[in-house]
Design an enzyme around this catalytic site. Sequence first.
Site, PDB file in Angstrom:
ATOM      1  N   SER A  92       0.805  -1.234   0.000  1.00 15.99           N
ATOM      2  CA  SER A  92       0.000   0.000   0.000  1.00 15.99           C
ATOM      3  C   SER A  92       0.833   1.277   0.000  1.00 15.99           C
ATOM      4  CB  SER A  92      -0.888   0.052   1.250  1.00 15.99           C
ATOM      5  OG  SER A  92      -1.746  -1.039   1.284  1.00 15.99           O
ATOM      6  N   HIS A 107      -3.792   0.177  -4.974  1.00 17.35           N
ATOM      7  CA  HIS A 107      -2.954  -0.927  -5.447  1.00 17.35           C
ATOM      8  C   HIS A 107      -3.081  -0.997  -6.968  1.00 17.35           C
ATOM      9  CE1 HIS A 107      -3.765  -2.292  -1.295  1.00 17.35           C
ATOM     10  NE2 HIS A 107      -2.661  -2.966  -1.373  1.00 17.35           N
ATOM     11  N   HIS A 163      -4.654 -10.024  -3.011  1.00 23.28           N
ATOM     12  CA  HIS A 163      -4.961 -10.422  -1.634  1.00 23.28           C
ATOM     13  C   HIS A 163      -6.061 -11.465  -1.645  1.00 23.28           C
ATOM     14  CE1 HIS A 163      -3.581  -6.212  -1.613  1.00 23.28           C
ATOM     15  NE2 HIS A 163      -2.977  -6.522  -0.477  1.00 23.28           N
ATOM     16  N   TYR A 223      -8.453 -11.551   0.411  1.00 23.26           N
ATOM     17  CA  TYR A 223      -9.760 -10.919   0.689  1.00 23.26           C
ATOM     18  C   TYR A 223     -10.444 -10.429  -0.576  1.00 23.26           C
ATOM     19  CZ  TYR A 223      -7.159  -6.474   0.617  1.00 23.26           C
ATOM     20  OH  TYR A 223      -6.353  -5.434   0.252  1.00 23.26           O
ATOM     21  N   GLU A 224      -9.696 -10.327  -1.669  1.00 24.37           N
ATOM     22  CA  GLU A 224     -10.309  -9.952  -2.947  1.00 24.37           C
ATOM     23  C   GLU A 224     -11.054 -11.137  -3.566  1.00 24.37           C
ATOM     24  OE1 GLU A 224      -7.723  -7.171  -5.444  1.00 24.37           O
ATOM     25  OE2 GLU A 224      -6.262  -8.071  -4.089  1.00 24.37           O
ATOM     26  N   ALA A 257       1.974  -2.863   4.327  1.00 28.83           N
ATOM     27  CA  ALA A 257       1.483  -1.996   5.397  1.00 28.83           C
ATOM     28  C   ALA A 257       0.956  -2.936   6.472  1.00 28.83           C
ATOM     29  CB  ALA A 257       0.377  -1.106   4.874  1.00 28.83           C
ATOM     30  N   MET A 268      -2.653  -8.243   5.946  1.00 27.54           N
ATOM     31  CA  MET A 268      -3.530  -9.097   5.135  1.00 27.54           C
ATOM     32  C   MET A 268      -2.843  -9.578   3.857  1.00 27.54           C
ATOM     33  SD  MET A 268      -6.925  -6.721   5.392  1.00 27.54           S
ATOM     34  CE  MET A 268      -7.365  -5.892   6.932  1.00 27.54           C
ATOM     35  N   SER A 269      -1.526  -9.637   3.874  1.00 29.79           N
ATOM     36  CA  SER A 269      -0.829 -10.047   2.643  1.00 29.79           C
ATOM     37  C   SER A 269       0.390 -10.888   3.005  1.00 29.79           C
ATOM     38  CB  SER A 269      -0.382  -8.797   1.872  1.00 29.79           C
ATOM     39  OG  SER A 269       0.600  -8.088   2.584  1.00 29.79           O
ATOM     40  N   ASN A 280      -0.296   2.001  11.446  1.00 28.09           N
ATOM     41  CA  ASN A 280      -1.274   2.318  12.501  1.00 28.09           C
ATOM     42  C   ASN A 280      -1.017   1.367  13.655  1.00 28.09           C
ATOM     43  OD1 ASN A 280      -2.488   0.345  10.357  1.00 28.09           O
ATOM     44  ND2 ASN A 280      -3.525  -0.147  12.280  1.00 28.09           N
ATOM     45  N   HIS A 306      -8.663   2.659   6.304  1.00 30.38           N
ATOM     46  CA  HIS A 306      -7.742   2.534   5.166  1.00 30.38           C
ATOM     47  C   HIS A 306      -7.090   3.887   4.870  1.00 30.38           C
ATOM     48  CE1 HIS A 306      -5.996   0.765   1.605  1.00 30.38           C
ATOM     49  NE2 HIS A 306      -6.640   1.577   0.788  1.00 30.38           N
TER      50      HIS A 306
HETATM   51  N1  HPA Z   1      -4.595  -4.848  10.468  1.00 30.72           N
HETATM   52  C1  HPA Z   1      -4.516  -5.601   9.348  1.00 30.72           C
HETATM   53  N2  HPA Z   1      -3.960  -5.159   8.234  1.00 30.72           N
HETATM   54  C2  HPA Z   1      -3.433  -3.922   8.238  1.00 30.72           C
HETATM   55  C3  HPA Z   1      -3.478  -3.100   9.365  1.00 30.72           C
HETATM   56  C4  HPA Z   1      -4.086  -3.588  10.553  1.00 30.72           C
HETATM   57  O1  HPA Z   1      -4.160  -2.929  11.594  1.00 30.72           O
HETATM   58  N3  HPA Z   1      -2.861  -1.924   9.025  1.00 30.72           N
HETATM   59  C5  HPA Z   1      -2.464  -2.062   7.737  1.00 30.72           C
HETATM   60  N4  HPA Z   1      -2.807  -3.268   7.244  1.00 30.72           N
END
Ligand code: HPA
Length: 274
Positions: free
Chosen positions: A32, A63, A85, A87-88, A115, A213-214, A237, A249
């Site tokens: 990201s 992306h 990903h 999740y897609e 990220a 998530m990757s 974060n 996001h």
């Molecule tokens: N959780 C999952 N995936 C993420 C996060 C998170 O806090 N931040 C960036 N990708």
Amino acid sequence: MGTLNLGMIEDAAAFIKSKGGVDPEIGLILGSGLGVLADLLEEPLSIPYSDIPHFPVSTVEGHEGELLLGTIKGRSVVLMKGRFHMYEGYGPELTAFPVRVMKQLGVKSLLVTNAAGGVNTEFKPGDLMLITDHLNMTGRNPLIGPNDSALGVRFPDMSEAYSRRLRTLALDTAKTQGISLQQGVYAGLLGPTYETPAEIVMLRTLGADAVGMSTVSEVIVARHSGLEVLGISCITNMAAGILDQPLSHDEVMETAEMVREKFLGLVMAVIPGM
Ligand code: HPA
């Protein structure tokens, strides 16, 4: 390999080779907001994912989907601007298909970035974290199905998934560049929901320092393929429940943007030694 086979990998690689461009030694998968590295490529050749046989097409904002060939500091690279990903809706073997294609193109080592949320409370948003190991919390594995021994062994060793040599290189490089680099374990989850605070407590208890998530399916396929792997997370974060604020996001993208220069500096300095 599920529904994927060697013929499909060869098709995709042959198509990419037919476009000209360098023979890559290093693969780069950028997460990201970090796709700007593509702008720093010399002799760039860009191929949209949608043109490449059997390639999935990314569906997430931020992306972009293109494969680039070029050189960085004298090293030839193939760079994924945007990744796939689970999740897609893609299966794990499809999210990692580009890694198979990279191997087929001659790549020897892979740099993956992402990220991630900070699970370790010592971390701060904006930190970079060298991935020392991962927890595959997806409940999936890209190697499920018949094993093609032309691609790798049935039961791959994962005891040094993230290469010790490349970790040392990254730590030494960060030191020379004056960039502070955290280290830790990346937990890869399916998403697309961010975690609950209870899940973050669980992950911390299990030894995770960051969550995302990757990456895990890509790294599993890279190891199956015999590639050396370096992974770096951008802590965008604090994970859910650590601060009294919701996750978004937008926050992830904003932090990734703020850290971009530092991140690019590190990646550019690491590549010559890979
Ligand atoms: N959780 C999952 N995936 C993420 C996060 C998170 O806090 N931040 C960036 N990708």
